[in-house]
Design an enzyme around this catalytic site. Structure first.
Site, PDB file in Angstrom:
ATOM      1  CE1 TYR A   7      -3.020  -3.145   0.935  1.00 37.48           C
ATOM      2  CE2 TYR A   7      -2.062  -3.056   3.125  1.00 37.48           C
ATOM      3  CZ  TYR A   7      -2.839  -3.696   2.196  1.00 37.48           C
ATOM      4  OH  TYR A   7      -3.437  -4.886   2.520  1.00 37.48           O
ATOM      5  CG  HIS A   8       3.806   1.832   1.454  1.00 34.72           C
ATOM      6  ND1 HIS A   8       4.703   0.988   2.077  1.00 34.72           N
ATOM      7  CD2 HIS A   8       2.792   2.022   2.341  1.00 34.72           C
ATOM      8  CE1 HIS A   8       4.246   0.684   3.286  1.00 34.72           C
ATOM      9  NE2 HIS A   8       3.092   1.293   3.460  1.00 34.72           N
TER      10      HIS A   8
END
Ligand code: FAD
Length: 517
Positions: free
Chosen positions: A469-470
């Site tokens: 999730y980055h």
């Protein structure tokens, strides 16, 4: 009431947008409009109770829940990309871990004016660390950082297991040394999430007469007059409105939607725009290029206790007590950020900084907790991610309809070096999981990958890995031909337009991207 014109229009009330409107409205002469596609976060229990993330990350609740294109190097599987859709943005649904990048990561940006010496004062200014003091920490900022109140014994066993193998215990991943194994600090206050909205859109800020917050409203396009951005088109309450900006429009819609809005407005590479019947306004080849993301591989274990996340009849008594504990003391497993402990390791001792990160999670979260059957299991998992991937992807338009999701292609593992680093990282992770402090809590390994050859383990990585999730980099900052914004985050060649969110990072840093500004 919505006015026809503001000095500044900020598009997206996430990690970046909330900070910016709070700072801009300190100046009483500026009239600022914040437009957020999601709802207000007031009274949204899932946002404020830390464990509530489990209701949002796997679902469309307060979450854009994007899917990626088929990933060639991941057996043509489509990945999943949750992003917060509520005031606070992704900081309202994330795992609350407070780790900055490595100091050297910022020094890689020194020529851009974003070196460690330049960014450290802002980290300190924003931080209100309730547990650690010292010259690298702030204790008076709006963003509260605490030690986890969950302090789960199995998460602590992970640290003991690492220590047995000779890994150094790190008491502060944001201290002078990042390498080691330890507990993550979390962006929480009194056992509640401290999102960017909680930290920066305080009641005092919300009451400022020069700030208007328009929620449940989606910006669909920028208004351009030749090379000047003059305002936005926004759908609010089923109506298409135009709002003008006398000074600037500031995009903070995140690494997927900021480039989408630019492309929908005719800013980007001609070939990415004209085929969709959109008029091309301004050539900028880098819009939507350079997508980097942290790929994550999970190894899961069934626990021999029900006193950990999972759903069972036996667990009902435990969770009932934990709910009561939370209601009365704001303590216990409901304050857990799931990834309570972790590590930063070098896969080669000659490296100058760690190149893999581990997240030890007190739950089994296969496929982002979307596999209900595995989420029922009381268990734990260890996550491995490659910190500075060489693979790069893209975000492009799927259609000229602004309500359609963009085409997200992280192009994971397209660079062979990332596969090799991941492989070494997973081996380090597996060694820890086999040590006695963790074995005493293990009923069974759900993956059984210790005895796999390198080839077999790579196959497993291709079959299971996905984002942690980055995403960053899709409106990259810099001065070369493929950059989108300059070092002051102004869009090259367009007046009155900036991008300020994670899309401007030139590359991923070895840490988590919520806190580098
Ligand atoms: C599940 C998950 C776990 C994570 N865990 C961590 C962690 O533990 N620690 C950490 O540091 N980082 C973590 N991250 C990453 C971190 O949260 C993000 O990097 C960061 O929040 C990105 O900030 P941003 O401002 O770029 O975008 P966002 O915070 O995503 O903000 C974008 C905002 O723009 C709004 N928006 C989008 N399009 C429009 C439009 N057209 N009109 C109006 N508004 C719009 C969105 O609804 C959203 O509110 C995690 C992320 C996720 C999703």
């Amino acid at each position: 009431m919505l006015k026809k014109e503001y000095d500044f229009i900020v598009v997206g009330g996430g990690s970046a947008g909330c900070v910016l409107v709070a700072r801009l409205t300190e100046n009483a002469h500026f009239n600022v409009l914040l437009i957020e596609a999601g709802s207000d976060d007031k009274n949204v229990a899932a946002v404020h109770v830390p464990a509530g993330a489990v209701a949002m990350v796997p679902t469309r609740y307060k979450n854009w829940a994007f899917n990626t294109t088929e990933q060639k190097q991941l057996n043509n599987r489509r990945g999943y990309q949750p992003r917060g859709k509520v005031l606070g943005g992704s900081s309202a649904i994330n795992a609350m871990i407070y780790t900055r990048g490595h100091q050297q990561d910022y020094d890689d940006w020194k020529d851009l004016g974003w070196g460690w010496e330049e960014v450290l004062p802002y980290f300190i200014k924003s931080e209100n660390n309730l547990a650690i003091k010292g010259e690298l920490h702030g204790n008076q900022g709006p963003l509260f950082v605490s030690n986890s109140r969950s302090n789960h014994p199995i998460a602590n066993a992970f640290i003991k297991a690492g220590e047995l193998l000779g890994h150094k215990v790190n008491q502060d991943f944001n201290g002078t040394e990042q390498e080691g194994i330890g507990r993550y600090q979390v962006t929480q206050i009194n056992g509640r999430r401290c999102s960017a909205a909680k930290a920066y859109l305080t009641p005092e800020v919300r009451q400022r007469g020069n700030l208007t917050i328009l929620t449940d409203s989606r910006v669909t396009k920028l208004l351009l007059d030749n090379k000047q951005c003059t305002g936005v088109e926004v759908i609010s309450n089923h109506q298409l409105l135009t709002v003008m900006a006398s000074k600037e429009v500031i995009l903070s819609a995140g690494a997927f939607i900021s480039p989408q809005i630019l492309l929908l407005s005719g800013i980007g590479d001609k070939q990415d725009i004209v085929p969709f019947g959109i008029e091309h306004h301004h050539q900028l080849a880098g819009v939507g290029e350079n997508l980097e993301d942290h790929l994550d591989f999970i190894t899961s274990y069934k626990a021999n206790t029900h006193k950990i996340f999972g759903l069972s009849v036996k667990g009902i008594g435990f969770f009932t007590k934990e709910i009561i504990k939370y209601l009365f003391k704001r303590k216990g497993i409901l304050t857990s950020n799931f990834a309570e402990t972790g590590a930063f390791f070098k896969t080669d001792p000659n490296l100058s900084r760690p190149d893999v990160q581990l997240h030890f999670v007190v739950a089994v979260v296969e496929d982002h907790a979307r596999k209900i059957r595995s989420s029922l299991i009381h268990g734990f998992s260890n996550h491995t991610c490659v910190l500075r991937p060489k693979s790069k992807g893209t975000v492009k338009l799927a259609s000229n309809d602004p309500m359609t999701d963009p085409v997200i292609d992280p192009n994971f593992l397209s660079d062979e070096a990332d596969i090799q680093t991941m492989l070494k990282g997973v081996r380090l992770s597996n060694e820890i999981m086999q040590q006695n402090p963790l074995k005493q809590y293990t009923n069974a390994s759900l993956d059984n990958e210790y005895h796999l050859s390198d080839e077999e383990l790579i196959e497993k990585i291709r079959a299971k890995a996905d984002t942690i999730y980055h995403p960053v980099g899709t409106c990259k900052m810099g001065m070369d031909d493929m950059t989108v914004v300059d070092t002051k985050l102004c869009v090259h060649g367009i007046h009155g337009l900036r991008v300020v969110d994670a899309s401007v990072f030139p590359n991923l840093m070895g840490g988590i991207p919520m806190h580098p500004r």
